[in-house]
Structures are given as C-alpha cells and as structure tokens.
Design a protein around this motif. Sequence first.
Motif, short mmCIF file in Angstrom:
data_model
loop_
_atom_site.label_atom_id
_atom_site.label_comp_id
_atom_site.label_asym_id
_atom_site.label_seq_id
_atom_site.Cartn_x
_atom_site.Cartn_y
_atom_site.Cartn_z
N TRP A 136 0.82 -1.20 0.00
CA TRP A 136 0.00 0.00 0.00
C TRP A 136 0.86 1.26 0.00
CZ3 TRP A 136 -4.62 -0.06 -1.61
CH2 TRP A 136 -5.47 1.02 -1.40
N TYR A 137 0.31 2.33 -0.52
CA TYR A 137 0.97 3.63 -0.64
C TYR A 137 1.74 4.02 0.62
CZ TYR A 137 -2.40 4.15 -4.45
OH TYR A 137 -3.14 3.95 -5.58
N GLY A 138 3.02 4.29 0.45
CA GLY A 138 3.84 4.85 1.52
C GLY A 138 4.01 3.97 2.75
N GLN A 139 3.73 2.68 2.66
CA GLN A 139 3.80 1.80 3.83
C GLN A 139 5.08 0.97 3.90
OE1 GLN A 139 1.59 1.87 6.40
NE2 GLN A 139 0.80 3.62 5.27
N GLY A 140 6.03 1.25 3.06
CA GLY A 140 7.29 0.51 3.08
C GLY A 140 7.29 -0.66 2.11
N THR A 141 8.46 -1.18 1.88
CA THR A 141 8.66 -2.25 0.91
C THR A 141 7.97 -3.54 1.34
OG1 THR A 141 10.77 -1.31 0.22
CG2 THR A 141 10.45 -3.65 -0.21
N VAL A 142 7.35 -4.22 0.37
CA VAL A 142 6.81 -5.55 0.61
C VAL A 142 7.66 -6.55 -0.19
CG1 VAL A 142 4.48 -4.77 1.08
CG2 VAL A 142 5.10 -5.41 -1.24
N CYS A 143 7.78 -7.75 0.34
CA CYS A 143 8.54 -8.80 -0.31
C CYS A 143 7.66 -10.04 -0.44
CB CYS A 143 9.79 -9.16 0.50
SG CYS A 143 10.96 -7.80 0.63
N GLY A 144 7.94 -10.84 -1.46
CA GLY A 144 7.21 -12.09 -1.67
C GLY A 144 8.17 -13.17 -2.09
N ASP A 145 7.81 -14.44 -1.80
CA ASP A 145 8.70 -15.55 -2.10
C ASP A 145 7.91 -16.85 -2.18
OD1 ASP A 145 11.12 -16.73 -2.62
OD2 ASP A 145 11.93 -16.49 -0.61
N ASP A 146 8.46 -17.81 -2.87
CA ASP A 146 7.95 -19.19 -2.93
C ASP A 146 6.48 -19.28 -3.32
OD1 ASP A 146 10.49 -19.99 -2.20
OD2 ASP A 146 10.00 -20.18 -0.08
N PHE A 147 6.11 -18.67 -4.43
CA PHE A 147 4.72 -18.71 -4.90
C PHE A 147 4.42 -20.03 -5.59
CE2 PHE A 147 6.14 -14.26 -5.26
CZ PHE A 147 5.29 -13.69 -4.32
N THR A 148 3.22 -20.56 -5.35
CA THR A 148 2.76 -21.76 -6.05
C THR A 148 1.31 -21.57 -6.45
OG1 THR A 148 2.04 -22.89 -4.02
CG2 THR A 148 4.31 -23.32 -4.77
N LEU A 149 0.93 -22.22 -7.53
CA LEU A 149 -0.44 -22.24 -8.01
C LEU A 149 -0.81 -23.70 -8.21
CD1 LEU A 149 -2.86 -20.55 -8.96
CD2 LEU A 149 -1.86 -20.60 -11.26
N SER A 150 -1.78 -24.17 -7.47
CA SER A 150 -2.18 -25.57 -7.59
C SER A 150 -3.68 -25.71 -7.59
CB SER A 150 -1.59 -26.38 -6.44
OG SER A 150 -1.99 -25.86 -5.19
#
Length: 105
Positions: free
Chosen positions: A91-105
């Motif tokens: 969200w706007y101005g709330q700091g960096t977000v990170c993501g990892d290990d995504f899967t779709l099943s």
Amino acid sequence: MGIDDFGAAGGPHALKAPPTSSQLGACAQTVEPAPNTKYTLRGWAQGSYACLGVRGGVTGSAWTSAGDWSKLTVPFTTDASGTATVCLHGWYGQGTVCGDDFTLS
C-alpha cells in the motif's frame, strides 16, 4: 520492483516491491490455467499491508501486515477464459513488501 538477495523466505532471492507515497508497489504476472477450474495461490509475504491476490475475470486476495514472513493462501476459480493475473502489492507509503515461494495448484 526487483529480485533481491536480502531476507528471502526460502532460497537466496525474494521479490521486492517498494511503494511510494503516490504509487502502489506492485508485481504481477498473467497465467493461463484451465478455464472454470478451482485453484489455490500460495506464497510468503512480508511487509506492512502486503497483499497477495488474483484479478482479471477472477478475484481473491489475502493480506498481512506482519514484520516477519507470513504464508498467504488465496483460493479462486477461473472464469471461461482461464486467464488470471497473480499479483503482490504493498500500500501507498507503507514501506517495501517482499514475496517468495509462490505456487499455483
């Protein structure tokens, strides 16, 4: 947006999306699974107001505002086109977000 070797949930790299005060930090990829089928998107996210979601003929999302890595799960059903866009955003101005290990099943 970028891939960084700092603070990954698993492995040496994680996706990083830094929002600004006027722009969402967002990363997205369109996928084409089978039409009219139930799926579950899973992944790890970290940051204030980090959202893992699906859009484009389908909708679903899961949020976290935890400082540590949180596992998010988003169930959804594709429409007749079978196309969906998976995304991670902060969200706007709330700091960096990170993501990892995504899967779709």
